[in-house]
Every structure is written in C-alpha cells, then in structure tokens.
Design an enzyme around this catalytic site. Structure first.
Site, PDB file in Angstrom:
ATOM      1  N   LYS A 144       1.076  -1.154  -0.450  1.00 36.51           N
ATOM      2  CA  LYS A 144       0.142   0.126   0.106  1.00 36.51           C
ATOM      3  C   LYS A 144       1.221   1.285  -0.073  1.00 36.51           C
ATOM      4  O   LYS A 144       2.001   1.267   0.110  1.00 36.51           O
ATOM      5  CB  LYS A 144      -0.790   0.139   1.114  1.00 36.51           C
TER       6      LYS A 144
ATOM      7  N   ARG B   7     -10.813   0.505  14.824  1.00 37.17           N
ATOM      8  CA  ARG B   7     -10.955   1.287  13.682  1.00 37.17           C
ATOM      9  C   ARG B   7     -12.066   0.796  13.016  1.00 37.17           C
ATOM     10  O   ARG B   7     -13.385   1.485  12.556  1.00 37.17           O
ATOM     11  CB  ARG B   7      -9.746   1.563  12.696  1.00 37.17           C
TER      12      ARG B   7
ATOM     13  N   TYR C 243      14.002  31.333   5.111  1.00 37.29           N
ATOM     14  CA  TYR C 243      12.591  31.609   5.627  1.00 37.29           C
ATOM     15  C   TYR C 243      12.710  31.843   6.561  1.00 37.29           C
ATOM     16  O   TYR C 243      12.954  31.437   7.745  1.00 37.29           O
ATOM     17  CB  TYR C 243      11.646  30.777   5.494  1.00 37.29           C
TER      18      TYR C 243
ATOM     19  N   MET D 124      10.225  24.393   0.054  1.00 36.07           N
ATOM     20  CA  MET D 124       9.771  23.513  -0.940  1.00 36.07           C
ATOM     21  C   MET D 124      10.581  22.305  -1.435  1.00 36.07           C
ATOM     22  O   MET D 124      10.413  21.251  -1.149  1.00 36.07           O
ATOM     23  CB  MET D 124       8.783  24.032  -1.532  1.00 36.07           C
TER      24      MET D 124
HETATM   25  C1  LIG Z   1      -0.612  -1.743   6.983  1.00 37.11           C
HETATM   26  C2  LIG Z   1      -0.374  -2.746   7.187  1.00 37.11           C
HETATM   27  C3  LIG Z   1      -0.205  -3.868   7.861  1.00 37.11           C
HETATM   28  C4  LIG Z   1       1.416  -3.801   7.920  1.00 37.11           C
HETATM   29  O1  LIG Z   1       2.109  -2.779   8.454  1.00 37.11           O
HETATM   30  P1  LIG Z   1       3.469  -2.809   9.018  1.00 37.11           P
HETATM   31  O2  LIG Z   1       3.740  -2.608   9.938  1.00 37.11           O
HETATM   32  O3  LIG Z   1       4.308  -2.078   7.665  1.00 37.11           O
HETATM   33  O4  LIG Z   1       4.207  -4.138   8.854  1.00 37.11           O
HETATM   34  C5  LIG Z   1      -0.784  -6.082   7.761  1.00 37.11           C
HETATM   35  N1  LIG Z   1      -2.103  -5.297   7.938  1.00 37.11           N
HETATM   36  C6  LIG Z   1      -2.879  -4.187   8.136  1.00 37.11           C
HETATM   37  C7  LIG Z   1      -3.918  -4.709   8.127  1.00 37.11           C
HETATM   38  C8  LIG Z   1      -2.430  -3.491   7.473  1.00 37.11           C
HETATM   39  O5  LIG Z   1      -2.855  -2.103   7.271  1.00 37.11           O
END
Ligand SMILES: *Cc1c(COP(=O)(O)O)cnc(C)c1O
Length: 374
Positions: free
Chosen positions: A40, A138, A267, A315
C-alpha cells in the site's frame, strides 16, 4: 549519462534488498504459512509495481493494498497474484473491486450486499476476508458478531469467504499483553465460526512486528509491510539485523557559497552565521519529503561526513553546512541511506521529526523519481 547525474532528487530502491528481505521473512514461516507483501501507499514509497513483482518472485504469495485504486494499478501492470484490499471501502467502489478481481476486507453488511450484487451482475465470485475488530476500534466486525456475519456472507452465492483476519494495535511494543489479548479474542471469533460449521481457509493477524516476534501469531498467513523494506518496527524485536534497508533518498549540491558573519539563512532567517561559513544549497525540500521539522536540526551526508541543515527546509531546497564536509558543487547528498561507511537511517530521520519511519518513507514526494537497482 545515468539518471542520477541529471536529477535534483531521487530515491534509489535496491530490489535485491527487497528480495533478500522477502526470502528471510519467508524463512521464518513454518510451511504452509503464506506471506502477504503489503504494498500500500506506493509500497511505502518504494514503488508498488516493482516491489510487488520482486516480492512475488521471491516467495510472497499475496499482495496487500489499502485502497481499490492501488489494487487496480497492480492489475493494470499485469500482476495476476491474489490482492487483498485491507482498508475499508465504500459500497460504491464494489463494481471496480469486483472487475479487478480483488479480494476484499469485509467490514460491513452494506459492503457485502454491494459486492454480492456487483459480483452477480458481472458473473464473478468475489473472495472476501472478514475483518474482526479485536481491540483496534477502527473498523471491522465485533468478535461476538463474527459467526452471524459469516453465516450471512455464506448465504450470498456470489461471495466466497476466503479469509478472516484482525490487526494488532501494539505488536511493536515490548509489553505483549494487549497483543496476546487481541490474539485470544481472535481465537474466540475463530472458535465461534468453527462451531457454526464455517471453515475459512486463511486466518491471519500478524503485521511485521508480530511476524518477527515469532510463530505465535502467524496463523495461516502473515501481512508484512515495513520489514519487507528492510526496517524493523522496533529495535528490540528479534531478527532486525537480518533486514536490509532498500531505499536511499539522494540529491546533489547545486551551489556552494560563502556566507559572511551575520547572514541569516532561509525563510524567517532562523539561522544566522556566527562567522564566515561555507553553505551548500541542496535541491531537495519538503515537497520531496524532507520534513520541515528537520529545519536547523536534521543532517545529511556529503563526502561521507555529516552536514547540518541550516535554517528552514524550503519546498524545493535546503541549505547545509559545507565546512565540515568540504562540499563541492555536484557532490552527491544522502538524506536517507549509506555513503561509504556513514549512514542515516529512516529511523534516525523519524527521530528528528518526532515521527515514525513509516511516515518518513510514505512521505517521499510523488515528484521524486524512483531509480531501481537490481
Ligand atoms: C499496513 C498494514 C499491515 C502492514 O503493517 P507493517 O507494520 O508495515 O508490517 C498489515 N496489516 C494491515 C491490515 C495493514 O493495514
């Protein structure tokens, strides 16, 4: 000319390090436990397609993404492996998820109905993984509703219950009691499914920390993100030293100038030269992912020496102290990674910015080209 000689800022991604990490993580798993490579957020900034291919070539069976669009990007790159969308998705995204043949984290009955209708319309059976909330609060189905929800899913012929999973809130903490409590709650949801006569092929819970911790939490599959990229979620975890960081963030010295005593830099003029100072302008800024919190406190590597950031991060540029490192125009600058024997880790940068390495890696700007080494 190699791309590095003309780019102002770039991220070097060592695919042999990713391959090594996948193989060593896989070696921790007792067959037939499977490995889902979490790619992801553009593979934590490393480039989703290249990392996905490398992970699959080195033993990962699954890919994990947070959003439907991240899954379709992989499909468009002709990646045919199973892909699980981990995040919650809107029922309105069901058509796209079904069309891309993604496996979907099932978090509500509304989503189940939308997926079922879309799957029937498209003549496809969509695999779903029931997400159980065991303490993260969550999203996901509460433990005591797991069996009833699974039964409802089973009555939908266009859905196939392929997995059931949960996510740990603190597997990277030395104190494991809440992780163990979450695992117990997950076990009780699994027991309820079993009692209802529902068998689910893939039960999974472990992120990187729980995977490195040991086999207690591996179940049928582990979902590994950060460790894939060569970083341990916590230094106390075992096997951290076997991992190889895959990403380096680099730039170049654009100019070196001599600042007279009393000159203020950047800045807000937050740094003032106390005496004549050689200062180097480096072509990378917060739009590239250099956190503004590094103003007047972060460091970079030039000529294998550490150089302090002077004044605020802009930036598109930073100014660094060129005296100690004797910087010259055109010199390579390392913001994350190694230069000779010197090294700045993503964890060290995260410390300066009071955040975690995850945020540093995923914050590397979209305009920074990823250059692959394999
Ligand atoms: C992002 C995520 C992971 C991976 O987590 P890491 O700590 O990077 O290994 C695993 N499971 C879910 C549901 C996630 O959202």
């Amino acid at each position: 000319m190699s791309p590095e000689t003309v780019l102002s800022a770039w991220a070097e991604v060592d695919l042999t390090a990713i391959a090594h990490n996948v193989r060593s993580l896989k070696a921790l798993l007792k067959p037939p436990v499977q490995l889902l490579a979490v790619v992801k957020a553009n593979a934590y900034g490393h480039g989703a397609v290249a990392v996905a291919r490398t992970a699959l070539q080195n033993g990962a069976e699954w890919l994990g993404v947070a959003r439907v669009a991240e899954g379709t990007e992989l499909r468009e790159a002709q990646i045919g492996a199973p892909i699980l969308v981990l995040g919650p998705m809107a029922p309105a995204e069901a058509a796209e998820a079904v069309r891309a043949r993604l496996s979907v984290a099932l978090t509500s009955l509304a989503l189940a109905r939308a997926l079922s209708a879309q799957s029937e319309a498209q003549g496809i059976v969509t695999p779903v993984h029931l997400k159980i909330d065991t303490g993260m609060s969550r999203f996901g189905v509460p433990v005591d509703e797991a069996a009833a929800t699974a039964r409802t899913l089973q009555a939908m012929p266009a859905l196939r219950l392929e997995g059931v999973f949960t996510h740990f809130a603190g597997a990277d903490e030395r104190e494991q009691s809440f992780t163990r409590e979450q695992a117990r709650r997950f076990q009780s949801a699994l027991a309820a499914l079993e009692q209802a006569g529902i068998t689910v092929p893939l039960r999974h819970a472990a992120n990187s920390a729980a995977t490195l911790f040991g086999p207690d939490f591996h179940f049928d599959m582990v979902r590994v993100g950060l460790a894939l990229y060569g970083i341990s979620p916590a230094s106390w975890l075992p096997r951290a030293e076997q991992l190889r960081p895959a990403l380096s963030l680099k730039s170049r010295v654009a100019f070196v100038r001599r600042l007279p005593a009393g000159a203020s830099v950047g800045y807000g003029g937050s740094y003032t030269a106390q005496s004549t100072t050689r200062a180097a302008l480096v072509s990378i800024g917060y739009a590239d992912g250099v956190r503004r919190a590094l103003s007047n406190c972060g460091e970079v590597l030039i000529r294998e020496k550490r150089a302090r950031i002077l004044g605020r991060v802009s930036m598109d540029q930073i100014v660094v102290d060129a005296d100690v490192c004797a910087a010259h125009e055109g010199d390579e600058v390392v913001l994350i990674g190694k230069q000779g024997d010197a090294e700045i880790s993503a964890d060290e940068v995260a410390g300066w910015a009071q955040t975690i390495s995850y945020e540093i890696l995923t914050g590397i700007g979209a305009r920074v080209p990823r250059v692959y080494k394999s």
